[in-house]
Design a protein around this motif. Structure first.
Motif, short mmCIF file in Angstrom:
data_model
loop_
_atom_site.label_atom_id
_atom_site.label_comp_id
_atom_site.label_asym_id
_atom_site.label_seq_id
_atom_site.Cartn_x
_atom_site.Cartn_y
_atom_site.Cartn_z
N LEU A 73 30.63 -21.81 9.89
CA LEU A 73 29.39 -22.72 8.86
C LEU A 73 29.47 -23.37 7.82
N ILE A 74 30.33 -22.62 6.80
CA ILE A 74 31.34 -23.72 5.93
C ILE A 74 31.60 -24.75 6.41
N ARG A 75 31.87 -25.32 7.72
CA ARG A 75 32.31 -26.43 8.34
C ARG A 75 31.41 -27.56 8.43
N GLN A 76 30.34 -26.96 8.44
CA GLN A 76 29.29 -27.25 8.84
C GLN A 76 28.39 -28.14 7.60
N GLY A 77 28.70 -27.60 6.64
CA GLY A 77 28.00 -28.41 4.99
C GLY A 77 26.64 -27.63 4.82
N GLU A 78 26.71 -27.85 3.52
CA GLU A 78 25.68 -26.34 2.18
C GLU A 78 24.70 -27.02 3.45
N GLN A 79 24.21 -28.27 3.81
CA GLN A 79 23.06 -29.16 3.86
C GLN A 79 22.31 -27.78 4.32
N TRP A 80 23.12 -27.70 5.39
CA TRP A 80 22.38 -26.85 6.09
C TRP A 80 21.66 -25.59 5.77
N PRO A 81 22.60 -25.09 5.07
CA PRO A 81 21.64 -23.81 4.36
C PRO A 81 20.57 -23.71 3.19
N ASP A 82 20.79 -24.90 2.61
CA ASP A 82 20.00 -25.23 1.63
C ASP A 82 18.63 -25.77 2.60
N LYS A 83 18.47 -26.06 3.35
CA LYS A 83 17.53 -26.47 4.09
C LYS A 83 15.94 -25.32 4.04
N HIS A 84 17.13 -24.30 3.59
CA HIS A 84 16.15 -23.13 4.37
C HIS A 84 15.60 -22.34 2.94
N ASP A 85 14.40 -21.69 3.17
CA ASP A 85 14.67 -20.24 1.80
C ASP A 85 15.55 -19.06 2.29
N LEU A 86 16.26 -19.05 1.49
CA LEU A 86 17.29 -17.66 1.50
C LEU A 86 16.90 -16.54 0.75
N SER A 87 15.90 -16.65 0.42
CA SER A 87 15.39 -15.85 -1.30
C SER A 87 15.63 -13.73 -0.34
N SER A 88 14.76 -13.44 0.71
CA SER A 88 15.32 -12.90 1.02
C SER A 88 16.11 -11.98 0.80
N LEU A 89 17.42 -12.56 1.34
CA LEU A 89 18.83 -11.74 1.09
C LEU A 89 19.08 -11.07 0.10
N ARG A 90 19.18 -9.92 0.41
CA ARG A 90 19.87 -9.12 -0.64
C ARG A 90 20.70 -8.49 -1.38
N LEU A 91 21.60 -7.92 -0.16
CA LEU A 91 23.04 -7.99 -0.27
C LEU A 91 23.69 -8.51 1.34
N LEU A 92 25.07 -8.84 1.37
CA LEU A 92 25.83 -9.05 2.82
C LEU A 92 26.87 -8.50 2.40
N GLY A 93 27.88 -8.61 4.07
CA GLY A 93 28.95 -8.08 4.72
C GLY A 93 29.89 -8.78 5.13
N SER A 94 30.83 -8.31 5.16
CA SER A 94 31.25 -9.00 5.70
C SER A 94 33.00 -7.62 7.00
N ILE A 118 19.64 -7.95 4.52
CA ILE A 118 20.30 -7.53 4.63
C ILE A 118 21.36 -8.90 5.82
N PHE A 119 22.37 -9.39 5.27
CA PHE A 119 23.37 -10.15 6.71
C PHE A 119 24.48 -9.12 7.08
N TYR A 120 25.29 -8.79 7.68
CA TYR A 120 26.78 -8.48 7.97
C TYR A 120 27.09 -9.48 8.88
N THR A 121 28.03 -10.17 8.86
CA THR A 121 28.76 -11.28 9.46
C THR A 121 30.91 -11.02 9.71
N SER A 122 31.30 -11.51 9.99
CA SER A 122 32.62 -11.99 9.95
C SER A 122 32.95 -13.34 9.07
N PRO A 123 33.75 -13.06 8.83
CA PRO A 123 35.09 -14.48 8.10
C PRO A 123 35.23 -15.58 8.89
#
Ligand code: 7RM
Length: 644
Positions: free
Chosen positions: A362-383, A351-356
């Motif tokens: 993070l969007i500005r940094q580009g998708e290649q950064w999250p794409d390098k990582h296995d984020l499959s543990s996530l099941r719920l996001l918060g804002s 569960i990951f809870y963060t701000s807009p």
């Protein structure tokens, strides 16, 4: 608005969810609305551990509420001790990572031991129930340890965000009448030591009430210690008399738990008071309802504990609910911009809870950064923190949540203490940009100037009609301001300061503040606070501050300044004033822009028309009524002027 995309929870998610489908939500919501006392009373009985049961669920003498009167309990006991007789005893309570990569996995049992020891340290310095403690620390485990040690003894804590300056710290210490400051030498951010102790030293030159300063050694950097006043945490802790157990002091349900200063519409920050039982109950229940918390979850709320989100959703809510709460000390881009994704992958965060504002950067940094990582543990996001723009929502949903994690957009405030509007993720279909519906037991509305419901799709004021357990009780030392600020526009109704609209499905769309409060990276800041900092500077004659839209931080601080006779070097003064504001308030308040002008737009009665300045920085033109303006040419000159 009701035509916007709708995201229903998947059948698998619904099946495992605590609250299933709209029927599940409706049943809870309606029951709470019909019998609020029974609803909250049953939860309090079942979910909290009491030393003495309460006699009344809610006493409401508008605008003052008391919850669970006659009851006694202890918040630290409810966050720690109660888990020790269960299999949670050795579960990780706080999973911490320092910026340099150091790591501590602290079980409930170990956290209990640390809190007891520090409570004993506070006791050994003569502190007792009702005393006030200021906590000014980096994001290290000793910060929640200090908070919970205070709570264990009934000492009222006030955490001051480490980004605040010595001046801001001083004002808070004095307003609260604190007798102890708990701090650290410094913390790590962007691979540099950010010192804290020197700001404490500077603040304390005018705080005679502070008899003790307790300093945790985090960085090992050079600091000075004042004999008799300053003590190292580890020295006090090493005393033979400090044992691993300290009894939790049962306090009244309404005993103050903490004061958290937040920005209002004046230059003077308000000390928002939260008390014990109602606050704990609502943060704990929302932790379960909103995050659909499971025993096996690894939950990470990225907020700094210095803000209310950290109080309620890094410390009290998660610990009362028996969760594993992740804490990270440093910057999201150190050593590289994928640090957060690394953390999620490494610790299998679910569960990951963060701000807009964080999402946008993070969007500005580009998708290649999250794409390098296995984020499959996530099941719920918060804002949380401000309205999330649909583009950021979609990115968060697709790139981080891989189109399978619901996003809970949670509306609440320092004053509400806990989440008020949010989807229950297994129950309520989502619409990007809407917080959806109020939680059970929460009575929210959008009203016009006269307090009448605004009607479908009509913009109005976001209000709360009934008291709620975690609500603000008063402003520390200023009950009149409490009454005036929140309860005077419409009798018996809480005024949030936000504008909102409801669509034909009853969904809430929060639009932002209607007052002079700015929201920079989700941090509250008043225009008046920045203005009074500016006019303290010897060169400044007058200042008017407005928020300007900003791609990443949501809003940025824009200042209009007139100078005193003889000051002409705009370039040097611009830089100096930006530094000055950072020094007076804190680095997060540093203005994006200083515009020098020969006059400010004023009404004939001498009021600065900030509305016009807001229009100038957003649309570069001025509309609406300017007939009350004293000198129309000022506006023309300001609109023509470009950034210096
Ligand atoms: C939790 C927190 C409160 C102000 C509030 C709003 C804005 C917060 C949302 C939001 C739209 C959201 N406390 N706000 N969350 N606006 N959607 N989900 O941020 O006291 O620091 O700020 O923040 O304007 O009044 S706070």
């Amino acid at each position: 608005m009701s035509q916007s995309a709708v995201y229903a929870p998947s059948p698998e998610f619904v099946q495992n969810a605590l609250v299933k489908g709209m029927e599940g939500y409706r049943a809870l919501y309606d029951r709470a609305a019909e019998q609020p006392e029974q609803f909250w009373g049953e939860l309090a009985e079942k979910e909290l551990v009491w030393d003495e049961k309460w006699s009344q669920v809610c006493e409401w003498n508008p605008p003052f509420a008391k919850w669970f009167t006659g009851g006694k309990l202890n918040a630290a006991y409810n966050c720690l001790d109660r888990h020790l007789a269960t299999p949670r005893k050795n579960k990780i309570a706080i999973l911490w990572e320092g910026e340099p990569g150091d790591q501590r996995l602290i079980s409930y049992q170990e956290l209990h031991r640390l809190v007891c020891r520090f409570a004993n340290v506070l006791k050994s310095r003569g502190l007792t129930t009702g005393d006030r403690a200021i906590i000014y620390m980096p994001m290290i485990p000793e910060l929640p340890v200090a908070m919970l040690a205070c709570a264990r003894l009934g000492i009222i804590h006030s955490v001051v965000f480490g980004g605040f300056s010595a001046e801001a710290l001083k004002a808070r210490i004095r307003d609260l009448g604190a007798s102890v400051v708990v701090t650290a030498d410094g913390g790590w951010r962007r691979a540099k030591e950010v010192k804290l102790k020197p700001a404490v030293d500077e603040a304390l030159t005018e705080c005679p009430g502070v008899k003790n300063v307790i300093v945790y050694r985090r960085t090992g950097g050079e600091i000075t210690m004042q004999d008799g006043r300053d003590h190292w945490w580890h020295d006090l802790d090493a005393d033979e008399g400090i044992s691993d157990f300290c009894p939790a002091v049962p306090v009244d349900s309404e005993h103050p738990l903490y004061v958290l200063y937040t920005s209002g519409t004046t230059g003077q920050p308000k000390g928002i008071l939260h008390t014990t039982a109602g606050y704990l109950l609502q943060t704990m229940m929302t932790m379960k309802w909103v995050f659909d918390l499971k025993e096996e979850d690894t939950y990470w709320c990225s907020a700094d504990i210095g803000w209310v989100t950290g109080h309620s959703y890094v410390v009290y809510g998660p610990l009362a609910a028996g969760a594993t709460s992740v804490m990270y000390e440093g910057a999201p881009d150190t050593p590289a911009v994928d640090r957060w994704w690394r953390l999620i992958e490494k610790h299998r965060v679910s569960i990951f809870y963060t701000s807009p504002t964080a999402i946008r950067s993070l969007i500005r940094q580009g998708e290649q950064w999250p794409d390098k990582h296995d984020l499959s543990s996530l099941r719920l996001l918060g804002s949380v923190g401000e309205p999330i723009n649909p583009a950021a929502w979609e990115w968060y949903y697709r790139v981080i949540g891989k189109n399978r994690c619901p996003i809970v957009d949670t509306w609440w405030q320092t004053e509400t203490g806990a989440i008020m509007i949010s989807a229950m993720p297994g129950a309520i279909p989502l619409k990007p940009g809407s917080g959806t519906l109020p939680l059970p037991g929460i009575s929210m509305d959008v009203v016009d100037m006269d307090g009448n419901p605004a009607g479908t799709d009509k913009e109005g004021f976001l209000v709360i009609r009934k008291p709620w357990p975690a609500m603000i009780r008063t402003i520390w030392g200023d009950p009149d301001r409490y009454q005036q600020q929140y309860w005077s526009r419409m009798p018996g109704v809480y005024f949030s300061g936000d504008a909102a609209r409801r669509d034909s499905d009853g969904y809430f769309w929060v639009l932002g503040r209607v007052d002079d409060v700015m929201n920079v990276s989700g941090h509250r800041l008043s225009t008046m606070e920045v203005e009074s900092a500016l006019v303290h500077h010897p060169a400044v004659a007058e200042a008017a501050v407005v928020a300007k839209p900003h791609e990443i931080t949501g809003q940025a601080v824009c200042c209009f300044v007139t100078l005193k006779q003889g000051y002409t070097d705009h370039q040097a003064l611009g830089a100096e004033l930006r530094k000055w504001v950072a020094h007076e308030i804190g680095a997060f308040a540093r203005p994006e822009e200083i515009r020098f002008t020969d006059a400010l737009p004023k009404t004939r009665s001498g009021k600065i028309m900030r509305r016009l300045l807001r229009e100038i920085v957003t649309t570069h033109t001025v509309t609406g009524d300017v007939t009350t303006l004293e000198d129309l040419s000022v506006v023309a000159r300001l609109s023509a002027q470009r950034e210096e």
